[in-house]
Design a protein around this motif. Structure first.
Motif, PDB file in Angstrom:
ATOM      1  N   GLU A  12      16.018   6.062   4.805  1.00 20.32           N
ATOM      2  CA  GLU A  12      15.025   4.907   5.554  1.00 20.32           C
ATOM      3  C   GLU A  12      13.991   4.552   4.664  1.00 20.32           C
ATOM      4  O   GLU A  12      13.526   5.590   3.873  1.00 20.32           O
ATOM      5  N   GLU A  13      13.604   3.310   4.570  1.00 21.58           N
ATOM      6  CA  GLU A  13      12.552   2.699   3.621  1.00 21.58           C
ATOM      7  C   GLU A  13      11.237   3.610   3.810  1.00 21.58           C
ATOM      8  O   GLU A  13      10.848   3.911   2.978  1.00 21.58           O
ATOM      9  N   LEU A  17       9.394   5.790   0.881  1.00 20.02           N
ATOM     10  CA  LEU A  17       8.328   5.829   0.841  1.00 20.02           C
ATOM     11  C   LEU A  17       7.415   7.116   0.723  1.00 20.02           C
ATOM     12  O   LEU A  17       6.517   7.550  -0.191  1.00 20.02           O
ATOM     13  N   SER A  18       7.493   7.871   1.924  1.00 20.53           N
ATOM     14  CA  SER A  18       6.663   9.073   2.147  1.00 20.53           C
ATOM     15  C   SER A  18       7.106  10.027   1.034  1.00 20.53           C
ATOM     16  O   SER A  18       6.425  10.922   0.552  1.00 20.53           O
ATOM     17  N   GLU A  20       3.832  10.478  -7.260  1.00 19.81           N
ATOM     18  CA  GLU A  20       2.667   9.892  -7.531  1.00 19.81           C
ATOM     19  C   GLU A  20       2.022  10.449  -8.614  1.00 19.81           C
ATOM     20  O   GLU A  20       2.227  11.704  -8.738  1.00 19.81           O
ATOM     21  N   MET A  21       1.344   9.943  -9.439  1.00 15.24           N
ATOM     22  CA  MET A  21       0.915  10.456 -10.806  1.00 15.24           C
ATOM     23  C   MET A  21      -0.732  11.016 -10.666  1.00 15.24           C
ATOM     24  O   MET A  21      -1.620  10.655 -10.966  1.00 15.24           O
ATOM     25  N   HIS A  22      -0.661  12.213  -9.372  1.00 18.91           N
ATOM     26  CA  HIS A  22      -1.995  12.799  -9.441  1.00 18.91           C
ATOM     27  C   HIS A  22      -1.710  14.063  -9.033  1.00 18.91           C
ATOM     28  O   HIS A  22      -0.411  14.610  -9.111  1.00 18.91           O
ATOM     29  N   HIS A  23      -2.762  15.059  -9.167  1.00 20.65           N
ATOM     30  CA  HIS A  23      -2.855  16.560  -9.309  1.00 20.65           C
ATOM     31  C   HIS A  23      -1.800  17.086  -8.317  1.00 20.65           C
ATOM     32  O   HIS A  23      -0.988  17.901  -8.011  1.00 20.65           O
TER      33      HIS A  23
END
Length: 143
Positions: A100-101, A105-106, A113-116
Motif C-alpha cells: 500500500e502507498e 513510503l514508510s 533515504e541517504m542518511h546514516h
C-alpha cells in the motif's frame, strides 16, 4: 491446496525456528516474504537472500582494517559493495511496489533515504536476509 498466505506463514515459522539469531527487522522481513509469496516469485526471495549474503561478505571485508592489500583492491571492493547495495535495493523495490502507498513510503524512508540511520537500518535488513540465505541453503540440503 495451501493459500499463498498460509505457505508464507509456514515458511516464516520454519525460518524463525531455524535462525538462532533475533531478527532486527522481523516485521518487515515477514511482510516482504508474504508479498513475494503472493506475487508467486520465490526466485525473487532467493535473489534477495543471495545478494544480501554477498553484500554482507563484502561489508565484512571492508570493515577488516587488518587486511593488507593494494589500494586498487579496496577501490574494487568499495565499488562492488555499492553496486550490490543498489542491486539489493532494486530487488526490494520490486516487492514493495506491491505494498500500500503509505507502507511503501514508510519502508523507503526507513531503508532507502541517504542518511546514516537509514543506511544502518538497510545494513541490518541485509543481515536478516543473510540469515535467510543460510536457511535457504540448509533447506535445499535437506530436500
Amino acid at each position: 491446496m495451501l493459500s499463498s498466505c498460509t505457505k508464507a506463514e509456514i515458511f516464516i515459522n520454519e525460518f524463525k525456528s531455524f535462525s538462532n539469531k533475533q531478527l532486527h527487522n522481523e516485521l518487515d522481513i515477514s511482510r516482504i516474504i508474504e508479498t513475494i509469496f503472493k506475487m508467486d516469485r520465490f526466485q525473487l526471495l532467493e535473489d534477495i537472500a543471495f545478494i544480501s549474503k554477498y553484500c554482507s561478505g563484502i561489508y565484512n571485508l571492508l570493515q577488516d582494517r587488518n587486511l593488507e592489500v593494494k589500494e586498487e583492491y579496496w577501490k574494487d571492493l568499495t565499488q562492488n559493495f555499492s553496486e550490490s547495495i543498489e542491486t539489493f535495493k532494486t530487488k526490494l523495490k520490486e516487492v514493495i511496489h506491491n505494498f500500500e502507498e503509505m507502507e511503501k513510503l514508510s519502508f523507503e524512508t526507513r531503508y532507502f533515504e541517504m542518511h546514516h540511520a537509514s543506511f544502518g537500518k538497510l545494513l541490518s535488513l541485509i543481515e536478516d536476509f543473510t540469515e535467510l540465505k543460510l536457511f535457504l541453503n540448509a533447506r535445499k540440503r535437506s530436500h
